[in-house]
Design an enzyme around this catalytic site. Structure first.
Site, PDB file in Angstrom:
ATOM      1  N   ASP A  10       0.853  -1.195   0.000  1.00 49.09           N
ATOM      2  CA  ASP A  10       0.000   0.000   0.000  1.00 49.09           C
ATOM      3  C   ASP A  10       0.883   1.238   0.000  1.00 49.09           C
ATOM      4  OD1 ASP A  10      -2.026   2.023   0.879  1.00 49.09           O
ATOM      5  OD2 ASP A  10      -3.261   0.257   1.249  1.00 49.09           O
TER       6      ASP A  10
ATOM      7  N   SER B  11      -1.787   6.265   0.638  1.00 44.76           N
ATOM      8  CA  SER B  11      -2.354   7.544   0.201  1.00 44.76           C
ATOM      9  C   SER B  11      -3.730   7.758   0.815  1.00 44.76           C
ATOM     10  CB  SER B  11      -2.443   7.612  -1.329  1.00 44.76           C
ATOM     11  OG  SER B  11      -3.229   6.551  -1.822  1.00 44.76           O
TER      12      SER B  11
ATOM     13  N   ASP C  90       4.088   1.678  -4.364  1.00 46.87           N
ATOM     14  CA  ASP C  90       3.032   2.101  -5.281  1.00 46.87           C
ATOM     15  C   ASP C  90       2.865   1.054  -6.382  1.00 46.87           C
ATOM     16  OD1 ASP C  90       1.833   5.187  -6.041  1.00 46.87           O
ATOM     17  OD2 ASP C  90       1.753   3.618  -7.565  1.00 46.87           O
TER      18      ASP C  90
ATOM     19  N   SER D 148     -17.020  -2.575  -9.279  1.00 43.51           N
ATOM     20  CA  SER D 148     -18.075  -1.846  -8.585  1.00 43.51           C
ATOM     21  C   SER D 148     -19.377  -1.933  -9.367  1.00 43.51           C
ATOM     22  CB  SER D 148     -17.638  -0.381  -8.497  1.00 43.51           C
ATOM     23  OG  SER D 148     -18.728   0.434  -8.181  1.00 43.51           O
TER      24      SER D 148
ATOM     25  N   TYR E  69     -14.232   7.778 -12.700  1.00 43.03           N
ATOM     26  CA  TYR E  69     -13.982   6.662 -11.777  1.00 43.03           C
ATOM     27  C   TYR E  69     -14.595   5.372 -12.329  1.00 43.03           C
ATOM     28  CZ  TYR E  69     -14.871   3.463  -7.895  1.00 43.03           C
ATOM     29  OH  TYR E  69     -14.955   2.331  -7.119  1.00 43.03           O
TER      30      TYR E  69
ATOM     31  N   LYS F  91     -12.970   1.590 -13.866  1.00 41.71           N
ATOM     32  CA  LYS F  91     -13.359   0.212 -13.503  1.00 41.71           C
ATOM     33  C   LYS F  91     -13.729  -0.573 -14.756  1.00 41.71           C
ATOM     34  CE  LYS F  91     -12.825   0.469  -9.038  1.00 41.71           C
ATOM     35  NZ  LYS F  91     -11.693  -0.222  -8.417  1.00 41.71           N
TER      36      LYS F  91
ATOM     37  N   ASN G 258     -22.880  -1.610  -2.073  1.00 44.51           N
ATOM     38  CA  ASN G 258     -22.463  -0.528  -1.170  1.00 44.51           C
ATOM     39  C   ASN G 258     -21.920  -1.077   0.144  1.00 44.51           C
ATOM     40  OD1 ASN G 258     -24.331   0.690  -3.183  1.00 44.51           O
ATOM     41  ND2 ASN G 258     -23.959   2.545  -2.013  1.00 44.51           N
TER      42      ASN G 258
ATOM     43  N   ASN H 283     -19.772   9.268   1.248  1.00 46.08           N
ATOM     44  CA  ASN H 283     -20.728   8.160   1.313  1.00 46.08           C
ATOM     45  C   ASN H 283     -21.654   8.288   2.506  1.00 46.08           C
ATOM     46  OD1 ASN H 283     -17.998   6.463   0.091  1.00 46.08           O
ATOM     47  ND2 ASN H 283     -19.914   6.508  -1.046  1.00 46.08           N
ATOM     48  N   LEU H 284     -22.822   7.665   2.357  1.00 45.55           N
ATOM     49  CA  LEU H 284     -23.896   7.863   3.334  1.00 45.55           C
ATOM     50  C   LEU H 284     -23.525   7.396   4.752  1.00 45.55           C
ATOM     51  CD1 LEU H 284     -26.835   8.709   3.829  1.00 45.55           C
ATOM     52  CD2 LEU H 284     -27.493   6.353   3.280  1.00 45.55           C
TER      53      LEU H 284
HETATM   54  P1  NAD Z   1      -9.626   2.639   0.469  1.00 47.85           P
HETATM   55  O1  NAD Z   1      -9.235   3.972  -0.078  1.00 47.85           O
HETATM   56  O2  NAD Z   1      -9.920   2.527   1.923  1.00 47.85           O
HETATM   57  O3  NAD Z   1      -8.501   1.559   0.107  1.00 47.85           O
HETATM   58  C1  NAD Z   1      -7.705   1.637  -1.051  1.00 47.85           C
HETATM   59  C2  NAD Z   1      -6.254   1.498  -0.617  1.00 47.85           C
HETATM   60  O4  NAD Z   1      -5.413   1.562  -1.772  1.00 47.85           O
HETATM   61  C3  NAD Z   1      -5.797   2.624   0.326  1.00 47.85           C
HETATM   62  O5  NAD Z   1      -5.191   2.057   1.460  1.00 47.85           O
HETATM   63  C4  NAD Z   1      -4.795   3.429  -0.509  1.00 47.85           C
HETATM   64  O6  NAD Z   1      -3.777   3.987   0.291  1.00 47.85           O
HETATM   65  C5  NAD Z   1      -4.286   2.377  -1.478  1.00 47.85           C
HETATM   66  N1  NAD Z   1      -3.800   2.889  -2.774  1.00 47.85           N
HETATM   67  C6  NAD Z   1      -4.417   3.762  -3.603  1.00 47.85           C
HETATM   68  N2  NAD Z   1      -3.657   3.968  -4.700  1.00 47.85           N
HETATM   69  C7  NAD Z   1      -2.539   3.206  -4.547  1.00 47.85           C
HETATM   70  C8  NAD Z   1      -1.387   2.992  -5.344  1.00 47.85           C
HETATM   71  N3  NAD Z   1      -1.210   3.642  -6.505  1.00 47.85           N
HETATM   72  N4  NAD Z   1      -0.440   2.134  -4.899  1.00 47.85           N
HETATM   73  C9  NAD Z   1      -0.593   1.499  -3.716  1.00 47.85           C
HETATM   74  N5  NAD Z   1      -1.659   1.663  -2.923  1.00 47.85           N
HETATM   75  C10 NAD Z   1      -2.633   2.507  -3.335  1.00 47.85           C
HETATM   76  O7  NAD Z   1     -10.870   2.147  -0.407  1.00 47.85           O
HETATM   77  P2  NAD Z   1     -11.800   0.867  -0.206  1.00 47.85           P
HETATM   78  O8  NAD Z   1     -13.169   1.349   0.095  1.00 47.85           O
HETATM   79  O9  NAD Z   1     -11.155  -0.122   0.680  1.00 47.85           O
HETATM   80  O10 NAD Z   1     -11.849   0.333  -1.714  1.00 47.85           O
HETATM   81  C11 NAD Z   1     -11.005  -0.711  -2.169  1.00 47.85           C
HETATM   82  C12 NAD Z   1     -11.314  -0.976  -3.633  1.00 47.85           C
HETATM   83  O11 NAD Z   1     -12.701  -1.319  -3.769  1.00 47.85           O
HETATM   84  C13 NAD Z   1     -11.075   0.229  -4.545  1.00 47.85           C
HETATM   85  O12 NAD Z   1     -10.518  -0.241  -5.757  1.00 47.85           O
HETATM   86  C14 NAD Z   1     -12.475   0.767  -4.780  1.00 47.85           C
HETATM   87  O13 NAD Z   1     -12.585   1.429  -6.019  1.00 47.85           O
HETATM   88  C15 NAD Z   1     -13.306  -0.505  -4.762  1.00 47.85           C
HETATM   89  N6  NAD Z   1     -14.728  -0.266  -4.405  1.00 47.85           N
HETATM   90  C16 NAD Z   1     -15.027   0.347  -3.214  1.00 47.85           C
HETATM   91  C17 NAD Z   1     -16.375   0.611  -2.902  1.00 47.85           C
HETATM   92  C18 NAD Z   1     -16.741   1.304  -1.616  1.00 47.85           C
HETATM   93  O14 NAD Z   1     -17.876   1.790  -1.514  1.00 47.85           O
HETATM   94  N7  NAD Z   1     -15.869   1.361  -0.602  1.00 47.85           N
HETATM   95  C19 NAD Z   1     -17.404   0.233  -3.793  1.00 47.85           C
HETATM   96  C20 NAD Z   1     -17.053  -0.397  -4.976  1.00 47.85           C
HETATM   97  C21 NAD Z   1     -15.699  -0.653  -5.276  1.00 47.85           C
HETATM   98  N1  UFG Z   2     -26.640  10.165   0.183  1.00 41.81           N
HETATM   99  C1  UFG Z   2     -27.257  11.206   0.824  1.00 41.81           C
HETATM  100  N2  UFG Z   2     -26.481  12.060   1.556  1.00 41.81           N
HETATM  101  C2  UFG Z   2     -25.140  11.909   1.673  1.00 41.81           C
HETATM  102  C3  UFG Z   2     -24.514  10.829   1.018  1.00 41.81           C
HETATM  103  C4  UFG Z   2     -25.301   9.985   0.277  1.00 41.81           C
HETATM  104  O1  UFG Z   2     -28.471  11.371   0.735  1.00 41.81           O
HETATM  105  O2  UFG Z   2     -24.493  12.739   2.345  1.00 41.81           O
HETATM  106  C5  UFG Z   2     -27.474   9.221  -0.588  1.00 41.81           C
HETATM  107  C6  UFG Z   2     -27.141   9.174  -2.062  1.00 41.81           C
HETATM  108  O3  UFG Z   2     -27.843  10.167  -2.764  1.00 41.81           O
HETATM  109  C7  UFG Z   2     -27.544   7.746  -2.416  1.00 41.81           C
HETATM  110  C8  UFG Z   2     -27.252   6.947  -1.136  1.00 41.81           C
HETATM  111  O4  UFG Z   2     -27.210   7.921  -0.092  1.00 41.81           O
HETATM  112  O5  UFG Z   2     -28.940   7.690  -2.661  1.00 41.81           O
HETATM  113  C9  UFG Z   2     -25.921   6.205  -1.178  1.00 41.81           C
HETATM  114  O6  UFG Z   2     -24.883   7.122  -1.530  1.00 41.81           O
HETATM  115  P1  UFG Z   2     -23.333   6.729  -1.388  1.00 41.81           P
HETATM  116  O7  UFG Z   2     -22.553   7.933  -1.788  1.00 41.81           O
HETATM  117  O8  UFG Z   2     -23.073   6.156  -0.037  1.00 41.81           O
HETATM  118  O9  UFG Z   2     -23.161   5.530  -2.421  1.00 41.81           O
HETATM  119  P2  UFG Z   2     -23.379   5.462  -3.992  1.00 41.81           P
HETATM  120  O10 UFG Z   2     -24.400   4.411  -4.256  1.00 41.81           O
HETATM  121  O11 UFG Z   2     -23.604   6.793  -4.578  1.00 41.81           O
HETATM  122  O12 UFG Z   2     -21.939   4.973  -4.510  1.00 41.81           O
HETATM  123  C10 UFG Z   2     -21.158   3.969  -3.832  1.00 41.81           C
HETATM  124  C11 UFG Z   2     -19.675   4.298  -4.014  1.00 41.81           C
HETATM  125  C12 UFG Z   2     -19.299   4.163  -5.452  1.00 41.81           C
HETATM  126  C13 UFG Z   2     -19.660   2.793  -5.942  1.00 41.81           C
HETATM  127  C14 UFG Z   2     -21.135   2.504  -5.705  1.00 41.81           C
HETATM  128  C15 UFG Z   2     -21.396   1.061  -6.045  1.00 41.81           C
HETATM  129  O13 UFG Z   2     -19.400   5.617  -3.591  1.00 41.81           O
HETATM  130  O14 UFG Z   2     -17.891   4.308  -5.591  1.00 41.81           O
HETATM  131  O15 UFG Z   2     -21.450   2.708  -4.330  1.00 41.81           O
HETATM  132  O16 UFG Z   2     -22.759   0.824  -6.034  1.00 41.81           O
HETATM  133  F1  UFG Z   2     -19.406   2.714  -7.260  1.00 41.81           F
END
Ligand code: NAD
Ligand code: UFG
Length: 338
Positions: A31, A34, A58, A124, A148, A152, A178, A198-199
């Protein structure tokens, strides 16, 4: 198996690390920190009783990737490392293509150099774009509405080409819905920098008094109460889904497979607020605000393929998601007070 987790110090990676260790696998995290903190490794040790190594580096650095794959004898990679903020990706697309797409390309090169061909990729539900039908199954058409999501999609397509060209690859694409909640210990969870997008982390911070009120983005959607509906999945269920997917692809005859990781159940924003208040006996003040650009009304999974092919399904309910998020938030408050 010996498994390398890129982005292993992050929110989802750290939960997957605990699930892999409990299933008897060896784990090393890689990791660049970042969006995470090396202190998470001590907490992982407290949870698992195992010191999990963290290599700081990285994914865009091919030599560093080769080093960690060889030094730790990795047999498989779970690739979480990436940037994930939708709004930031619109403002800074080059940063997203560089980190996510180039980073994945470099990882694939290093894996091929080191003869490691088993990969699980964090995709995602965003790749489904505007839903044409619900629930979303894996055959639903894909599209992207922001950079973004496009990273993906591009990575998914790259992985399909790579798997088609060389039958040694075993690749799982996991499309998360989510992810919310935290490990039961309260030691690890989601702690975004700055104001959460996020919510669930937003609700937790309002309940803790760190933010004044939640803005509910729109109450005039075509949903039962007018607010957006999503498929929230407990991060520990999601983590167990990774273990099942890794074990399935490692022994599969198929070079590439795609699975949704969701529950199949949608909840609205107001249902989330009500559940959080009820379970945790707290108050979450909110006001109705305009819709957020790019949001869809409803998004939830068909989790059938994962159930059938992986023997996995999510079984933690909304109460468990809300209770664990709050436990983690309180743990953060204690840590900050120290
Ligand atoms: P996160 O930011 O907590 O974790 C990602 C990690 O990757 C971090 O620790 C960051 O420091 C590291 N990182 C980023 N760029 C890097 C690089 N170039 N080299 C090495 N390390 C690097 O995010 P998360 O929520 O744990 O998400 C993990 C994965 O799941 C991501 O690819 C994200 O797009 C995907 N994802 C997350 C969600 C969500 O809602 N959390 C939903 C769908 C997909
Ligand atoms: N929402 C609010 N207020 C907030 C934040 C969110 O009302 O302050 C609402 C949004 O409008 C949505 C719901 O809560 O209806 C969920 O929103 P999130 O931002 O938590 O999640 P999203 O579904 O928009 O997106 C998330 C991740 C994306 C991922 C996607 C996968 O942020 O990266 O889930 O389904 F791609």
């Amino acid at each position: 198996m010996k498994i390398l987790l890129t982005g292993g110090a992050g929110y989802i990676g750290s939960h997957v690390a605990t699930a892999l260790v409990s299933s008897g696998h060896d784990v090393v995290c890689f990791d660049n920190l970042s969006n995470s903190d090396a202190a998470v490794m001590d907490r992982l040790e407290a949870i698992t009783g195992t010191a999990i190594p963290l290599v700081e580096g990285d994914i865009r650095d091919r030599d560093a990737m080769r080093y960690v794959l060889q030094e730790y004898g990795a047999e498989a990679v779970i690739h979480f490392a990436g940037l994930k903020a939708v709004g930031e990706s619109v403002a800074e697309p080059i940063k997203y293509y560089d980190n996510n797409v180039r980073g994945t390309l470099t990882l694939l090169e290093a894996m091929a150099d080191c003869d490691v061909h088993t990969l699980v990729f964090s995709s995602s539900a965003t790749v489904y774009g505007q839903p044409q039908y619900l629930p979303l199954d894996e055959n639903h058409p894909t599209s992207a509405t922001n950079p973004y999501g496009r990273t993906k999609l591009m990575i998914e397509e790259m992985l399909r080409d790579v798997a088609a060209a060389d039958s040694k690859w075993r690749i799982a694409i996991l499309r998360y819905f989510n992810p919310v909640g935290a490990h039961d210990s309260g030691l690890i969870g989601e702690n975004p920098n700055g104001i959460p997008n996020n919510l669930m982390p937003f609700i937790s911070r309002v309940a803790a008094g760190r933010l004044a009120e939640l803005s509910v983005f729109g109450d005039d959607y075509d949903t039962p109460d007018g607010t957006g509906v999503r498929d929230y999945i407990h991060v520990v269920d999601l983590a167990e889904g990774h273990v099942a997917a890794l074990e399935a692809v490692a022994k599969s005859g198929q070079p590439i497979s795609t699975w949704n990781l969701g529950t199949g159940q949608g909840y609205s924003v107001l249902e989330m607020v009500e559940a959080f208040e009820r379970i945790n006996d707290v108050s979450v003040p909110y006001r109705i605000a305009p819709r957020r650009d790019g949001d869809v009304a409803s998004c939830f999974a068909s989790p059938e393929r994962a159930a059938r092919e992986l023997g996995w399904k999510a079984n933690r309910d909304l109460d468990a998601m809300c209770a664990s998020s709050w436990r983690f938030e309180r743990m953060l408050a204690t840590r900050n007070a120290d």
